[in-house]
Design an enzyme around this catalytic site. Structure first.
Site, PDB file in Angstrom:
ATOM      1  N   LYS A 111       0.841  -1.347   0.087  1.00  0.00           N
ATOM      2  CA  LYS A 111      -0.131  -0.058  -0.085  1.00  0.00           C
ATOM      3  C   LYS A 111       1.031   1.165   0.140  1.00  0.00           C
ATOM      4  CE  LYS A 111      -4.329  -1.764   1.619  1.00  0.00           C
ATOM      5  NZ  LYS A 111      -5.538  -1.909   2.316  1.00  0.00           N
ATOM      6  N   LYS A 192     -13.338 -13.398  -9.999  1.00  0.00           N
ATOM      7  CA  LYS A 192     -14.031 -13.450  -8.305  1.00  0.00           C
ATOM      8  C   LYS A 192     -15.061 -12.483  -8.372  1.00  0.00           C
ATOM      9  CE  LYS A 192     -12.484 -11.631  -4.560  1.00  0.00           C
ATOM     10  NZ  LYS A 192     -12.054 -11.554  -3.227  1.00  0.00           N
ATOM     11  N   LYS A 195     -16.601  -7.008  -4.791  1.00  0.00           N
ATOM     12  CA  LYS A 195     -17.570  -5.745  -4.548  1.00  0.00           C
ATOM     13  C   LYS A 195     -16.771  -4.501  -4.970  1.00  0.00           C
ATOM     14  CE  LYS A 195     -15.378  -5.574   0.182  1.00  0.00           C
ATOM     15  NZ  LYS A 195     -15.403  -5.780   1.357  1.00  0.00           N
TER      16      LYS A 195
HETATM   17  P1  ATP Z   1     -12.284  -6.380  -2.663  1.00  0.00           P
HETATM   18  O1  ATP Z   1     -13.241  -6.391  -3.818  1.00  0.00           O
HETATM   19  O2  ATP Z   1     -12.159  -5.132  -2.021  1.00  0.00           O
HETATM   20  O3  ATP Z   1     -11.261  -7.315  -3.005  1.00  0.00           O
HETATM   21  P2  ATP Z   1     -14.122  -8.560  -1.462  1.00  0.00           P
HETATM   22  O4  ATP Z   1     -15.664  -8.503  -1.928  1.00  0.00           O
HETATM   23  O5  ATP Z   1     -13.312  -9.579  -2.228  1.00  0.00           O
HETATM   24  O6  ATP Z   1     -13.359  -6.986  -1.570  1.00  0.00           O
HETATM   25  P3  ATP Z   1     -13.015  -8.677   1.231  1.00  0.00           P
HETATM   26  O7  ATP Z   1     -13.349  -7.672   2.098  1.00  0.00           O
HETATM   27  O8  ATP Z   1     -11.657  -8.942   0.642  1.00  0.00           O
HETATM   28  O9  ATP Z   1     -13.836  -8.827  -0.084  1.00  0.00           O
HETATM   29  O10 ATP Z   1     -13.533 -10.269   1.737  1.00  0.00           O
HETATM   30  C1  ATP Z   1     -14.287 -10.285   2.962  1.00  0.00           C
HETATM   31  C2  ATP Z   1     -14.608 -11.806   3.052  1.00  0.00           C
HETATM   32  O11 ATP Z   1     -15.384 -12.259   1.782  1.00  0.00           O
HETATM   33  C3  ATP Z   1     -13.343 -12.685   2.694  1.00  0.00           C
HETATM   34  O12 ATP Z   1     -13.427 -13.711   3.845  1.00  0.00           O
HETATM   35  C4  ATP Z   1     -13.297 -13.292   1.304  1.00  0.00           C
HETATM   36  O13 ATP Z   1     -12.713 -14.432   1.401  1.00  0.00           O
HETATM   37  C5  ATP Z   1     -14.827 -13.294   1.119  1.00  0.00           C
HETATM   38  N1  ATP Z   1     -15.220 -13.235  -0.108  1.00  0.00           N
HETATM   39  C6  ATP Z   1     -15.321 -12.259  -0.916  1.00  0.00           C
HETATM   40  N2  ATP Z   1     -15.607 -12.362  -2.262  1.00  0.00           N
HETATM   41  C7  ATP Z   1     -15.991 -13.630  -2.111  1.00  0.00           C
HETATM   42  C8  ATP Z   1     -16.395 -14.430  -3.309  1.00  0.00           C
HETATM   43  N3  ATP Z   1     -16.757 -14.054  -4.738  1.00  0.00           N
HETATM   44  N4  ATP Z   1     -16.584 -15.702  -3.094  1.00  0.00           N
HETATM   45  C9  ATP Z   1     -16.255 -16.323  -1.940  1.00  0.00           C
HETATM   46  N5  ATP Z   1     -15.978 -15.476  -1.027  1.00  0.00           N
HETATM   47  C10 ATP Z   1     -15.672 -14.048  -1.302  1.00  0.00           C
END
Ligand code: ATP
Ligand code: LTN
Length: 326
Positions: A111, A192, A195
């Site tokens: 970062k 994946k 968000k």
């Molecule tokens: P970003 O888009 O900022 O990477 P994110 O949607 O991936 O965010 P995180 O805040 O990194 O979400 O993750 C929160 C939790 O949700 C973590 O435990 C992550 O493994 C899970 N998670 C996020 N997206 C998925 C997905 N598509 N499928 C399964 N688990 C997910």
């Protein structure tokens, strides 16, 4: 009973991927452990945030996690910034943390590279995380693999403090959750569902309009075959929909294959859309009750009272041991 603690940074909007991949697992853990869950808003401000937007997201996250089934009777739920002992404890821990250790953290290195004007908070971020964990004598910290190094630093700090000042902290361990089912983007099922991704039709947010969510499932990318068979390599779209359906109905992939044998994609997609809409509508109904009533504030008031009491006790013990006295 062993204690676990989870911190959630209020960034982005919670998605169906977060629900299936993480929240469903948390619901299982709350049955087995004495659980603490908080919104890490002090960690969110290590990078720039729009204050109005942050305030809205904090409330939304609190309401949504509870609406998803995080049970206030089984969890101490609170907002990190409402516990003023945590940053005080964090400062005392900073003074027993080496600069070298903190600057070796991968998240800090990544970062700080991205932005030349990074804050000191980005460096001390993991020490605040150590305070989050150590004040409450937590045994296990369920985190994704990206946060494992931070929990290990919390362990090192706790061990060092105990050596220097006598037994003060329980030594925590990371609990790297078994990878939950990874949900993929509906438009590009090789990615994946995320968000932070700009893919309005590929991502289902937990607060999406129900009809819009239904349309996203119905228009999800699939292949040109006709069989409902799980094959992530050659049929990533259908396999993703099968994962969603299996997770939400608590069925195995095999059971889903049998259930939809001989069906066309339209029939299958409609069944997936029905369970997604049913899941979202229950979450949203509870979310609206919480966000509009005063129950949410009562839950957080109770949680923060317990958290502050425990943290104050630890703060006093630390001060005594460190000689911070008149
Ligand atoms: P970003 O888009 O900022 O990477 P994110 O949607 O991936 O965010 P995180 O805040 O990194 O979400 O993750 C929160 C939790 O949700 C973590 O435990 C992550 O493994 C899970 N998670 C996020 N997206 C998925 C997905 N598509 N499928 C399964 N688990 C997910
Ligand atoms: N850094 C974590 C959030 C977090 C946390 C914690 C997690 C802050 N304090 C204490 C576990 C324990 C993240 O970015 N997900």
């Amino acid at each position: 009973m062993k204690k676990i603690l989870t911190g959630l940074k209020p960034t982005g909007e919670l998605t169906l991927g977060n629900y299936i991949g993480a929240i469903v697992q948390m619901k299982k853990l709350q049955e087995e452990y004495d659980s603490y869950l908080f919104i890490a808003d002090m960690h969110a401000i290590t990078v720039n945030q729009d204050p109005k937007e942050l305030k809205r997201r904090i409330r939304d996250f609190l309401a949504l996690y509870i609406a998803c089934g995080i049970d206030p009777k089984k969890n101490i739920i609170y907002l990190q910034s409402e516990n003023e002992f945590i940053p005080a404890i964090s400062w005392m821990l900073e003074c027993t943390t080496y600069y070298g250790e903190a600057s070796r953290m991968i998240q800090f290195k990544e970062k700080s590279k991205k932005n030349a004007n990074f804050s000191v908070g980005l460096l001390t971020y993991p020490v605040l995380m150590a305070a989050d964990i150590l004040y409450a004598d937590i045994d296990l910290v369920p985190v994704g693999i990206d946060q494992k190094q931070h929990v290990e630093l919390a362990r090192d700090i706790a061990i060092r403090f105990n050596k220097m000042y006598g037994d003060t902290f329980v030594i925590p361990e990371p609990l790297i959750s078994k990878e939950g089912t990874k949900i993929k983007d509906l438009k590009d099922p090789t990615k994946k569902m995320s968000k932070s991704e700009d893919s309005p039709n590929g991502v289902i947010a937990l607060l999406d309009d129900l009809e819009a969510a239904r349309k996203k499932i119905m228009s999800a990318t699939t292949d040109s075959e006709m069989s409902i068979k799980f094959d992530e390599e050659n049929k990533p779209g259908i396999s993703n929909l099968m994962n969603i359906y299996a997770s939400l109905t608590e069925k195995s992939i095999k059971e889903v294959e049998v259930e939809f044998e001989g069906c066309n994609y339209g029939t299958f997609k409609k069944a997936v859309a029905d369970v997604v809409v049913d899941t979202l509508s229950k979450i949203q109904e509870r979310y609206h009750q919480l966000i509009e009533g005063n129950e949410l504030d009562q839950i957080i008031d109770e949680g923060i009272a317990i958290s502050r009491k425990i943290a104050k006790e630890k703060f006093e013990v630390m001060k005594e041991k460190m000689g911070l006295h008149r």
